[in-house]
Design a protein around this motif. Structure first.
Motif, PDB file in Angstrom:
ATOM      1  N   LEU A   1       0.839  -1.206   0.000  1.00 36.18           N
ATOM      2  CA  LEU A   1       0.000   0.000   0.000  1.00 36.18           C
ATOM      3  C   LEU A   1       0.872   1.254   0.000  1.00 36.18           C
ATOM      4  CD1 LEU A   1      -2.912  -0.924   2.454  1.00 36.18           C
ATOM      5  CD2 LEU A   1      -3.003  -0.640  -0.034  1.00 36.18           C
ATOM      6  N   ILE A   2       1.945   1.205   0.814  1.00 39.57           N
ATOM      7  CA  ILE A   2       2.841   2.359   0.881  1.00 39.57           C
ATOM      8  C   ILE A   2       3.479   2.615  -0.481  1.00 39.57           C
ATOM      9  CG2 ILE A   2       5.012   3.157   1.858  1.00 39.57           C
ATOM     10  CD1 ILE A   2       4.196   1.778   4.450  1.00 39.57           C
ATOM     11  N   LEU A   3       3.858   1.540  -1.131  1.00 40.31           N
ATOM     12  CA  LEU A   3       4.480   1.656  -2.445  1.00 40.31           C
ATOM     13  C   LEU A   3       3.511   2.276  -3.452  1.00 40.31           C
ATOM     14  CD1 LEU A   3       7.350   0.772  -2.836  1.00 40.31           C
ATOM     15  CD2 LEU A   3       6.542  -1.240  -4.062  1.00 40.31           C
ATOM     16  N   VAL A   4       2.261   1.793  -3.413  1.00 35.51           N
ATOM     17  CA  VAL A   4       1.238   2.361  -4.293  1.00 35.51           C
ATOM     18  C   VAL A   4       1.057   3.842  -3.960  1.00 35.51           C
ATOM     19  CG1 VAL A   4      -1.209   2.315  -4.903  1.00 35.51           C
ATOM     20  CG2 VAL A   4       0.041   0.167  -4.623  1.00 35.51           C
ATOM     21  N   GLY A   5       1.025   4.141  -2.642  1.00 37.54           N
ATOM     22  CA  GLY A   5       0.864   5.527  -2.195  1.00 37.54           C
ATOM     23  C   GLY A   5       1.937   6.432  -2.764  1.00 37.54           C
ATOM     24  N   VAL A   6       3.185   5.971  -2.745  1.00 35.78           N
ATOM     25  CA  VAL A   6       4.275   6.833  -3.200  1.00 35.78           C
ATOM     26  C   VAL A   6       4.190   7.032  -4.715  1.00 35.78           C
ATOM     27  CG1 VAL A   6       6.151   5.173  -3.625  1.00 35.78           C
ATOM     28  CG2 VAL A   6       6.675   7.419  -2.751  1.00 35.78           C
ATOM     29  N   ILE A   7       3.719   6.013  -5.420  1.00 37.34           N
ATOM     30  CA  ILE A   7       3.587   6.161  -6.873  1.00 37.34           C
ATOM     31  C   ILE A   7       2.511   7.206  -7.203  1.00 37.34           C
ATOM     32  CG2 ILE A   7       2.876   4.984  -9.002  1.00 37.34           C
ATOM     33  CD1 ILE A   7       4.225   2.448  -7.821  1.00 37.34           C
ATOM     34  N   ILE A   8       1.391   7.151  -6.459  1.00 36.12           N
ATOM     35  CA  ILE A   8       0.327   8.135  -6.678  1.00 36.12           C
ATOM     36  C   ILE A   8       0.827   9.542  -6.361  1.00 36.12           C
ATOM     37  CG2 ILE A   8      -1.954   8.900  -5.889  1.00 36.12           C
ATOM     38  CD1 ILE A   8      -2.619   5.931  -5.411  1.00 36.12           C
ATOM     39  N   ALA A   9       1.488   9.674  -5.193  1.00 32.70           N
ATOM     40  CA  ALA A   9       2.007  10.987  -4.804  1.00 32.70           C
ATOM     41  C   ALA A   9       2.987  11.496  -5.851  1.00 32.70           C
ATOM     42  CB  ALA A   9       2.675  10.892  -3.439  1.00 32.70           C
ATOM     43  N   ALA A  10       3.848  10.590  -6.351  1.00 28.09           N
ATOM     44  CA  ALA A  10       4.845  10.987  -7.347  1.00 28.09           C
ATOM     45  C   ALA A  10       4.144  11.471  -8.616  1.00 28.09           C
ATOM     46  CB  ALA A  10       5.761   9.810  -7.673  1.00 28.09           C
ATOM     47  N   TYR A  11       3.052  10.794  -8.992  1.00 25.72           N
ATOM     48  CA  TYR A  11       2.322  11.193 -10.196  1.00 25.72           C
ATOM     49  C   TYR A  11       1.799  12.625 -10.037  1.00 25.72           C
ATOM     50  CZ  TYR A  11      -1.356  11.463 -13.698  1.00 25.72           C
ATOM     51  OH  TYR A  11      -2.153  11.875 -14.723  1.00 25.72           O
ATOM     52  N   PHE A  12       1.133  12.884  -8.897  1.00 24.92           N
ATOM     53  CA  PHE A  12       0.573  14.227  -8.684  1.00 24.92           C
ATOM     54  C   PHE A  12       1.663  15.281  -8.645  1.00 24.92           C
ATOM     55  CE2 PHE A  12      -3.257  11.959  -7.236  1.00 24.92           C
ATOM     56  CZ  PHE A  12      -4.194  12.679  -7.974  1.00 24.92           C
ATOM     57  N   PHE A  13       2.791  14.919  -8.044  1.00 21.98           N
ATOM     58  CA  PHE A  13       3.882  15.887  -7.921  1.00 21.98           C
ATOM     59  C   PHE A  13       4.493  16.210  -9.286  1.00 21.98           C
ATOM     60  CE2 PHE A  13       8.488  16.544  -7.572  1.00 21.98           C
ATOM     61  CZ  PHE A  13       8.467  17.781  -6.959  1.00 21.98           C
ATOM     62  N   VAL A  14       4.719  15.190 -10.101  1.00 28.75           N
ATOM     63  CA  VAL A  14       5.356  15.420 -11.395  1.00 28.75           C
ATOM     64  C   VAL A  14       4.421  16.229 -12.307  1.00 28.75           C
ATOM     65  CG1 VAL A  14       6.240  14.301 -13.482  1.00 28.75           C
ATOM     66  CG2 VAL A  14       6.861  13.417 -11.235  1.00 28.75           C
ATOM     67  N   MET A  15       3.120  15.921 -12.200  1.00 34.79           N
ATOM     68  CA  MET A  15       2.146  16.671 -13.004  1.00 34.79           C
ATOM     69  C   MET A  15       2.102  18.135 -12.580  1.00 34.79           C
ATOM     70  SD  MET A  15       0.757  14.884 -15.315  1.00 34.79           S
ATOM     71  CE  MET A  15       2.188  13.904 -15.632  1.00 34.79           C
ATOM     72  N   ASN A  16       2.238  18.368 -11.269  1.00 39.75           N
ATOM     73  CA  ASN A  16       2.190  19.734 -10.760  1.00 39.75           C
ATOM     74  C   ASN A  16       3.212  19.930  -9.651  1.00 39.75           C
ATOM     75  OD1 ASN A  16       1.573  22.241  -9.783  1.00 39.75           O
ATOM     76  ND2 ASN A  16      -0.272  21.564  -8.686  1.00 39.75           N
ATOM     77  N   PRO A  17       4.432  20.360 -10.024  1.00 39.48           N
ATOM     78  CA  PRO A  17       5.524  20.458  -9.041  1.00 39.48           C
ATOM     79  C   PRO A  17       5.240  21.465  -7.923  1.00 39.48           C
ATOM     80  CG  PRO A  17       6.359  20.566 -11.275  1.00 39.48           C
ATOM     81  CD  PRO A  17       4.873  20.670 -11.373  1.00 39.48           C
ATOM     82  N   GLU A  18       4.139  22.236  -8.049  1.00 40.37           N
ATOM     83  CA  GLU A  18       3.861  23.173  -6.957  1.00 40.37           C
ATOM     84  C   GLU A  18       3.073  22.493  -5.844  1.00 40.37           C
ATOM     85  OE1 GLU A  18       2.367  27.017  -8.489  1.00 40.37           O
ATOM     86  OE2 GLU A  18       3.623  26.433 -10.184  1.00 40.37           O
ATOM     87  N   ASN A  19       2.688  21.253  -6.085  1.00 43.99           N
ATOM     88  CA  ASN A  19       1.924  20.500  -5.100  1.00 43.99           C
ATOM     89  C   ASN A  19       2.844  20.029  -3.972  1.00 43.99           C
ATOM     90  OD1 ASN A  19       0.379  18.727  -3.666  1.00 43.99           O
ATOM     91  ND2 ASN A  19      -0.532  17.746  -5.466  1.00 43.99           N
ATOM     92  N   MET A  20       3.032  20.905  -2.973  1.00 48.83           N
ATOM     93  CA  MET A  20       3.988  20.589  -1.915  1.00 48.83           C
ATOM     94  C   MET A  20       3.524  19.438  -1.036  1.00 48.83           C
ATOM     95  SD  MET A  20       6.548  22.190  -2.557  1.00 48.83           S
ATOM     96  CE  MET A  20       7.622  21.975  -1.150  1.00 48.83           C
ATOM     97  N   THR A  21       2.201  19.297  -0.883  1.00 49.17           N
ATOM     98  CA  THR A  21       1.701  18.173  -0.082  1.00 49.17           C
ATOM     99  C   THR A  21       2.231  16.865  -0.662  1.00 49.17           C
ATOM    100  OG1 THR A  21      -0.294  19.493   0.042  1.00 49.17           O
ATOM    101  CG2 THR A  21      -0.382  17.296   1.017  1.00 49.17           C
TER     102      THR A  21
END
Lengths: 474, 96
Positions: free
Chosen positions: A175-195
């Protein structure tokens, strides 16, 4: 300064690193190799100072001075026995530094987007690639950082050396691994997404902890070697973020050599890397423990004096050192013992198991510290056939690497691991503090063998008693 | 893209070099080797220097870069010194 000149300096550094690693592989040139590699590092650092537009002296000098002070003092003061932990800690700092550099790059972008983007275009790079590499560098770097500290804690005994497991561990990790992939996707799409970015950092740190705690203390050397490789990969990833060739070449060198070294270590235990990382090895499972537990084995004891007499009248003695010797700091006494025995015409050899101690080569370092010539040290493959013709095998603080259960007991967790065939010697002496099982947490059936005698006590005290006895007799 | 491929190119070559360098190393040198190559991974200090150099007036960047310099220097200095300490001990008896 001319950027070509800086690149040439980086090439020189890379050559020195490669030559350095190569020379580190031979006993006669190893020290020189390490020196070459250090010179390469110095060249890379100086060239980089020329590359900088502005050098904020207080930060640069302050940082280097503080780092040098901490690094030098710990490196000079650490006892040889704690070497593996020390390497783990240094390594953790390297990984942490890579994660910090990658994070700084993100903030640099956020502070001045136009300038940053223009620079990327000038370098034929793009924002998505940069952000993906930042994510990789941050995850691997943070994981290396916390993982190394957990490995240190396990070896120091600050955290239980037993594998720590809990129900649903694999699912939670997944689950953690999936979580980091999702977070990475959102971050790469929008690098201003500090969360998203902080989630990535948090998970990276967490992964280091979670991936190391289920691994038993006996496997820490493999973990440290793997983390060493990770810190190289983190440095290489940071190199991609910055478009810096020196980081990429050196990081990739360390990453690749680290993986290969890890593999060699796993082979020494006849296990795969996946098995080491995911099987929670050494967790003593009531249903799986070998039929004979420590209580059921009947052992024979011998006094240090009598053991010394036996060795004195032997023709050949093979000494098998293990981590217990390191803990008791007995290596210098062991050298005296070898000297005394040789004076009396006994042929003395040392048998070093590839994973004896807490790191491959750990025993060799300790015995070398005690001034024992390395041509007396033999690898497992070189010496295993000699045990059958040997009078005494003296086992000092080694346990799992001499457990014959590895050869035949399929229920034993170490089944299949190549071991030193000490039980083929006419007599074996095991120097041990008590009947506690070894680091892997399993009992040793060797102790109950017909030709084995236990000599209880602190390894250093026992060995010096051997030496005393031999001296009196001589 | 061109730059990325160029960088991947050198990364691949360096990976092969690293792998080749390891095959032929006697076990007693594994610990010093691990420690020595660990010092090399401190090369990230180069990135830390660049980060501080580009920080301008930004305190946050400067602090991040400063921490990275400290961490990287610990890795480099500690790594090389500890390796040297270990290697100093490898000598044949009598060749002192």
């Amino acid at each position: 300064m001319n950027s070509n000149f800086i690149l040439i300096s980086y090439i020189v550094s890379a050559i020195l690193f490669i030559l350095g690693i190569k020379r580190l592989g031979k006993v006669n040139t190893a020290r020189q190799g390490n020196f070459l590699s250090a010179v390469g590092m110095l060249i890379a650092i100086i060239a980089t100072l020329f590359k900088m537009d502005a050098i904020p002296l207080e930060w640069v000098i302050g940082g280097i001075a503080l780092g040098t002070l901490i690094g030098a003092i710990t490196a000079i003061r650490v006892a040889m026995t704690s070497m593996p932990e020390m390497v783990a800690i240094f390594n953790g700092f390297g990984g942490g530094a890579s994660a910090l550099v990658a994070s700084a790059e993100l903030f640099k972008y956020l502070n001045g987007k136009e300038v940053y983007l223009a620079e990327l275009t000038k370098n034929n790079s793009d924002l998505t690639t940069t952000m993906i590499t930042i994510v990789l560098s941050v995850i691997i770097g943070s994981l290396t950082f916390t993982g190394s500290f957990i490995a240190w804690g396990k070896l120091q005994g600050k955290i239980s050396g037993q594998p720590i497991t809990y129900p649903g561990q694999n699912i939670i990790n997944l689950l953690i691994l999936v979580g980091v992939i999702i977070a990475a996707y959102f971050f790469v799409m929008n690098p201003e997404n500090m969360t998203a970015f902080y989630v990535i950092v948090g998970i990276g740190l967490l992964l280091g902890v979670l991936s190391v705690i289920p691994i038993g203390g006996a496997d820490m050397p493999v973990v440290i070697s793997l983390l060493n490789s990770y810190s190289g990969i983190a440095a290489a990833a940071t190199g991609f973020v910055l478009g810096n060739q020196a980081l990429i070449v050196s990081g990739a060198l360390v990453g690749a050599s680290g993986i290969f070294l890890t593999n060699i270590m796993c082979k020494g235990m006849n296990r795969s890397l996946a098995n080491v990382l995911f099987s929670a090895f050494g967790k003593v499972d009531a249903t799986k423990t070998s039929p004979k537990s420590a209580e059921e084995i009947s052992i024979k004891e011998m006094s240090a004096e009598n053991a010394a007499y036996t060795m004195q009248s032997a023709e050949s003695v093979i000494i098998v050192p293990g981590y217990g010797m390191a803990v008791a700091q007995a290596q210098h006494e062991v050298r005296k013992l070898a000297d005394e025995l040789e004076k009396g015409g006994v042929n003395v050899k040392f048998a070093v198991h590839p994973v004896a101690g807490r790191m491959p080569g750990h025993m060799n370092v300790l015995l070398a510290e005690a001034n024992i010539s390395y041509d007396k040290l033999f690898d497992m493959d070189e010496i295993n056939d000699d045990f059958a013709g040997t009078d005494v095998a003296l086992i000092i603080g080694a346990n799992d690497v001499v457990n014959p259960a590895a050869r035949h007991d399929e229920s034993s967790p170490i089944y299949g691991m190549p071991i030193l065939n000490v039980d083929y010697a006419k007599t074996t002496f095991v120097l041990k503090r008590s009947m506690n099982p070894g680091f892997a947490g399993i009992s040793n059936e060797l102790f109950g063998y017909e030709n084995n005698y236990m000599v209880f006590g602190d390894a250093k005290a026992t060995v010096s008693q051997f030496v005393e006895t031999l001296k009196e007799e001589a | 893209m061109e730059q990325l491929i160029g960088l991947i190119f050198i990364a691949v070559l360096a990976t092969f070099a690293g792998a080749e360098l390891i095959g032929k190393i006697p076990p007693q040198l594994h610990t010093p080797l691990m420690s020595g190559s660990n010092a090399i991974s401190g090369i990230t200090i180069v990135g830390a220097l660049l980060a501080v150099g580009a920080s301008g007036d930004d305190k946050l960047l400067a602090i991040l870069g400063f921490c990275a310099i400290v961490f990287g220097t610990i890795n480099v200095v500690g790594g090389y010194l500890v390796t040297d300490r270990m290697l100093k001990m490898f000598k044949k008896k009598g060749s002192k």
